[in-house]
Design a protein around this motif. Structure first.
Motif, mmCIF file in Angstrom:
data_model
loop_
_atom_site.group_PDB
_atom_site.id
_atom_site.type_symbol
_atom_site.label_atom_id
_atom_site.label_comp_id
_atom_site.label_asym_id
_atom_site.label_seq_id
_atom_site.Cartn_x
_atom_site.Cartn_y
_atom_site.Cartn_z
ATOM 1 N N GLN A 23 0.829 -1.200 0.000
ATOM 2 C CA GLN A 23 0.000 0.000 0.000
ATOM 3 C C GLN A 23 0.865 1.253 0.000
ATOM 4 O O GLN A 23 0.582 2.225 -0.708
ATOM 5 C CB GLN A 23 -0.931 0.015 1.211
ATOM 6 C CG GLN A 23 -1.882 1.216 1.238
ATOM 7 C CD GLN A 23 -2.748 1.313 -0.007
ATOM 8 O OE1 GLN A 23 -3.437 0.359 -0.366
ATOM 9 N NE2 GLN A 23 -2.708 2.458 -0.691
ATOM 10 N N MET A 26 2.222 1.793 -3.393
ATOM 11 C CA MET A 26 1.186 2.334 -4.278
ATOM 12 C C MET A 26 1.011 3.831 -4.041
ATOM 13 O O MET A 26 0.858 4.611 -4.986
ATOM 14 C CB MET A 26 -0.134 1.604 -4.050
ATOM 15 C CG MET A 26 -0.172 0.199 -4.619
ATOM 16 S SD MET A 26 0.048 0.165 -6.420
ATOM 17 C CE MET A 26 -1.418 1.055 -6.960
ATOM 18 N N PHE A 29 3.736 5.565 -5.786
ATOM 19 C CA PHE A 29 3.473 5.609 -7.227
ATOM 20 C C PHE A 29 2.640 6.840 -7.581
ATOM 21 O O PHE A 29 2.913 7.538 -8.568
ATOM 22 C CB PHE A 29 2.743 4.326 -7.631
ATOM 23 C CG PHE A 29 2.399 4.231 -9.088
ATOM 24 C CD1 PHE A 29 3.297 3.691 -9.990
ATOM 25 C CD2 PHE A 29 1.171 4.668 -9.560
ATOM 26 C CE1 PHE A 29 2.987 3.591 -11.343
ATOM 27 C CE2 PHE A 29 0.851 4.573 -10.907
ATOM 28 C CZ PHE A 29 1.754 4.032 -11.799
ATOM 29 N N TYR A 30 1.647 7.134 -6.759
ATOM 30 C CA TYR A 30 0.750 8.250 -7.059
ATOM 31 C C TYR A 30 1.313 9.606 -6.637
ATOM 32 O O TYR A 30 0.679 10.633 -6.872
ATOM 33 C CB TYR A 30 -0.617 8.011 -6.413
ATOM 34 C CG TYR A 30 -1.400 6.929 -7.114
ATOM 35 C CD1 TYR A 30 -1.850 7.111 -8.416
ATOM 36 C CD2 TYR A 30 -1.653 5.712 -6.496
ATOM 37 C CE1 TYR A 30 -2.547 6.111 -9.083
ATOM 38 C CE2 TYR A 30 -2.355 4.704 -7.155
ATOM 39 C CZ TYR A 30 -2.795 4.916 -8.446
ATOM 40 O OH TYR A 30 -3.480 3.927 -9.105
#
Length: 337
Positions: A23, A26, A29-30
């Motif tokens: 998580q 992720m 990544f954003y």
């Protein structure tokens, strides 16, 4: 010896693996965005950046050299850059915009990294609209207060300058900035996230493009030794690498990476006894440099020295059974060396 160099590039021993936070990765990544702008010829210039605070993105200053009106983008959404704080020598720029909804990355530290530790580079390599992730390992750490310049095997390409290097907890530890190229493969470097602290204190300016030489563009003989060594290593110019590394070990005898670089050159020049001494010194100075031990084992195998091969296996097993098993597999020893 070129075969050995390529083999070891592919099968380098890593530190014992730790679970990673999917998580958190992720979220990382954003936090990565694209920096774009039209150059003087009308073409589109692009790079990457990482959101580090509300409406603020860190990127490389060289990304902003070719455009007078840069902007931040993700997909079809764009956000004009209104100002920038620039440290051109360290090649880091902190750009500001308005009404950008993206969450900032969590900040980590380059000083807590260890050689061999797994990392992930996330950026817009080749200008792709969605960021690409490249996993790799820390291949070298070079102190440059207040942090470490990071050499990594997490690859990045044009368009990923200014992208993020993250640890497996999803924390931003570096900014992917420059690399060397050659027949031996590219060598990738990231600047420490700790440099953001001084960057935030720079004056705010509103004029573009941003100009100024970066540290990695310095004359070759004025660069730090780790940069001087990177070019001949990537070109597999072992005589030149040995020359640079000899100077490096003389100037910085307590720097493990200097001895590792010397060992690499000497091994590829078939000066295996001297190479083994250099690798042993590298491990003595940095107990996380497991690669150095494995090289000693490879040299022992080439000499048929089973006692030394076994000694290295035992030393690695005392650190981690996984490391020892990777070593056994690499040397092709069967169940034990």
């Amino acid at each position: 010896m070129r075969h050995l160099f390529l083999l070891f590039s592919l099968l380098s021993v890593a530190v014992p693996a730790k679970a990673y936070d999917m998580q958190a990765l992720m979220d990382s990544f954003y936090s990565v965005v694209m920096i774009r702008g039209y150059n003087t010829s009308g073409g589109l210039a692009y790079g990457s950046g990482v959101v580090v605070a509300e409406n603020q993105v860190i990127t490389n200053c060289h990304v902003l050299r070719a455009t007078k009106q840069p902007w931040i983008s993700r997909g079809e959404d764009t956000y004009p850059i209104t100002s920038v704080k620039a440290d051109t020598w360290h090649d880091l720029c902190l750009v500001s915009t308005q009404a950008m909804p993206f969450k900032p990355a969590k900040l980590g530290s380059s000083t807590t990294l260890k050689r061999g530790q797994e990392v992930a580079g996330i950026g817009h390599s080749n200008g792709v609209p969605a960021p690409l992730t490249s996993r790799g390992n820390v291949k070298g750490l070079y102190p440059d207060n207040p942090g470490n310049v990071i050499r990594t095997s997490a690859k990045f390409m044009m368009g990923a300058s200014g992208s993020g290097l993250f640890d497996m907890d999803g924390k931003l530890v570096g900014i992917n900035t420059f690399k060397t190229a050659g027949i031996g493969g590219a060598i990738h470097f990231a600047l420490p996230i700790e440099w953001l602290q001084s960057l935030e204190k720079q004056p705010e300016i509103t004029t573009f493009p941003i100009q100024g030489k970066a540290l990695w563009e310095e004359d070759e003989d004025k660069k730090p030794y780790y940069m001087q060594a990177a070019v001949p290593e990537s070109r597999e110019d072992w005589l030149k690498l040995a020359e640079v590394s000899e100077k490096w070990t003389t100037a910085e005898p307590k720097t493990a990476e200097a001895w590792y670089s010397l060992g690499t050159a000497l091994e590829n020049l078939n000066k295996t006894d001297l190479a083994a001494k250099a690798f042993n010194q590298a491990f003595l100075l940095d107990a996380n440099n497991y690669d150095a031990l494995v090289h000693v084992g490879l040299i022992a195998k080439s000499k048929g020295d089973s006692a030394e091969m076994h000694r290295i296996q035992v030393a690695l097993a005392n650190i981690s059974e996984d490391l020892a098993n990777e070593y056994i597999e690499l040397l092709g020893c069967g169940k034990s060396c």
